[in-house]
Design an enzyme around this catalytic site. Structure first.
Site, PDB file in Angstrom:
ATOM      1  CB  CYS A 266      47.699  35.358  43.929  1.00 58.48           C
ATOM      2  SG  CYS A 266      46.462  34.067  44.143  1.00 58.48           S
TER       3      CYS A 266
ATOM      4  CB  CYS B 279      48.816  32.104  45.084  1.00 58.88           C
ATOM      5  SG  CYS B 279      47.894  32.323  43.547  1.00 58.88           S
TER       6      CYS B 279
END
Length: 101
Positions: A31, A34
């Site tokens: 991600c 993230c």
């Protein structure tokens, strides 16, 4: 304080029974957003001894992700006394993450 990797085994002790507010970062290695939030979360953990900071890898801890109804990541959850008191989805700058606390 360093970041704690949260999993099914230590969730009760580290999060539910914590005497400090807990900031949980639900993330995954694939991600992009993230990866942007992760160093900020690490920084907050180092700067704020008054809170506990944990990271939950949603790929490895799908049961915890489901328990918190995490549909998108990164998801940040603030817990106090074993209850969710704040939650935010998506990458955020440090000041907005601190505002959650």
């Amino acid at each position: 304080m360093s970041v704690i990797n949260i999993n099914q085994n230590n969730f009760r002790a580290e999060v539910l029974n914590s005497d400090k507010p807990v900031l949980l970062d639900f993330w995954a290695s694939w991600c992009g957003p993230c990866r942007m939030v992760s160093p900020i979360v690490d920084e907050i953990a180092a700067e704020r001894p008054d809170i506990k900071v944990g990271k939950v890898n949603v790929d490895e801890q799908s049961e915890l992700a489901a328990q918190f109804r995490v549909m998108s990541i990164p998801t940040l959850v603030v817990m106090k006394d074993g209850k969710v008191v704040n939650q935010a989805v998506g990458a955020r700058p440090k000041n907005q993450i601190l505002d959650l606390l």
